[in-house]
Design a protein around this motif. Sequence first.
Motif, PDB file in Angstrom:
ATOM      1  N   GLY A  28       9.053 -39.295  37.529  1.00  0.00           N
ATOM      2  CA  GLY A  28       8.382 -39.165  38.818  1.00  0.00           C
ATOM      3  C   GLY A  28       7.836 -37.795  39.126  1.00  0.00           C
ATOM      4  N   ARG A 156       9.945 -36.655  44.546  1.00  0.00           N
ATOM      5  CA  ARG A 156       9.994 -37.349  43.269  1.00  0.00           C
ATOM      6  C   ARG A 156      10.740 -38.683  43.387  1.00  0.00           C
ATOM      7  NH1 ARG A 156      13.700 -37.594  39.723  1.00  0.00           N
ATOM      8  NH2 ARG A 156      14.962 -35.959  40.696  1.00  0.00           N
ATOM      9  N   ARG A 159       8.634 -41.261  45.174  1.00  0.00           N
ATOM     10  CA  ARG A 159       7.608 -41.772  44.258  1.00  0.00           C
ATOM     11  C   ARG A 159       8.188 -42.867  43.371  1.00  0.00           C
ATOM     12  NH1 ARG A 159       4.989 -36.344  41.582  1.00  0.00           N
ATOM     13  NH2 ARG A 159       3.727 -35.630  43.364  1.00  0.00           N
ATOM     14  N   ARG A 162       8.790 -46.144  45.240  1.00  0.00           N
ATOM     15  CA  ARG A 162       7.530 -46.863  45.452  1.00  0.00           C
ATOM     16  C   ARG A 162       7.021 -47.484  44.156  1.00  0.00           C
ATOM     17  NH1 ARG A 162       6.303 -42.221  48.565  1.00  0.00           N
ATOM     18  NH2 ARG A 162       4.892 -41.467  46.937  1.00  0.00           N
ATOM     19  N   ARG A 163       7.175 -46.770  43.052  1.00  0.00           N
ATOM     20  CA  ARG A 163       6.723 -47.306  41.763  1.00  0.00           C
ATOM     21  C   ARG A 163       7.494 -48.568  41.405  1.00  0.00           C
ATOM     22  NH1 ARG A 163       7.476 -43.489  36.676  1.00  0.00           N
ATOM     23  NH2 ARG A 163       5.965 -42.231  37.840  1.00  0.00           N
TER      24      ARG A 163
END
Length: 206
Positions: A28, A156, A159, A162-163
Motif C-alpha cells: 500500500g 497506507r 488504502r 479500500r483495495r
Amino acid sequence: MQESLVDRASALLERPGRAVLGITGAPGAGKSTLAAALLAALGPDVGHLPMDGFHLADVQLDRLGLRDRKGAPETFDVDGYVAALARLQSAPDRVLYVPGFERDLEQPIAAALAIPPSARLVLTEGNYLLLPTDGWERVRPLLAEVWFVEVDDDVRRERLVRRHEQFGKSPEAAREWVERSDEANAALVAATRDRADLVIGTEAAA
C-alpha cells in the motif's frame, strides 16, 4: 512525480549493458503507482517485471496451507523471480516473457508481459526486494539500485482496506486482513528500509 526521480532513473541507461531498477516498500505504499509513472515518463523501451506476477496461484496456496497468508514472502515463487531477473543479463538478445498479476482475479497470469531486447532499463517492484533471507537475498545483487517508497502508515492501511473492498472483501474482512496479514508483511519490509539506495515519500512520486 519529481523530475529528479526521472533523471536518476534515466541515468541508469548510461551504464553499460542492461540495468534493473527495483522499487520496494510496504504493502500500500505506492510502489506500483511510482512504477507506472516512471514507465510513462521514460518511454516504450523501458521494460517492466513486477514481483507480483510470481505470486503462487491459489491452488498451490491451498495445497501448502498458505491461503490465509497470501502476500507473505513464502507465498511467492522466489526461485522463478530470481531466474527471470538473471535472464535479463544472461540472455539480453531474447524477448523475456514474464507473468503479470490480475487483481480482479487475484491470480498470476503466465507470460502476460514481454521485455524486448531493446529495453536497456527494466523496472521491477515488490515488497521483498531487500529481504535478506529465505532466497530473497539473491534479488539485490541483480539490481542496479533499489528505491524504497514510504507513506504515513494510517494512509497506507486505509488504502489497503479500500483495495480489498474493491476486490470483493466486506469492510470487516478487509480490515481484518490488513491488520492480520498485510501489517505482518509491512513489518518485514520496514526492517529492510536502511538497505535501500534511495528513500522517497509518496508525495515525491506523485
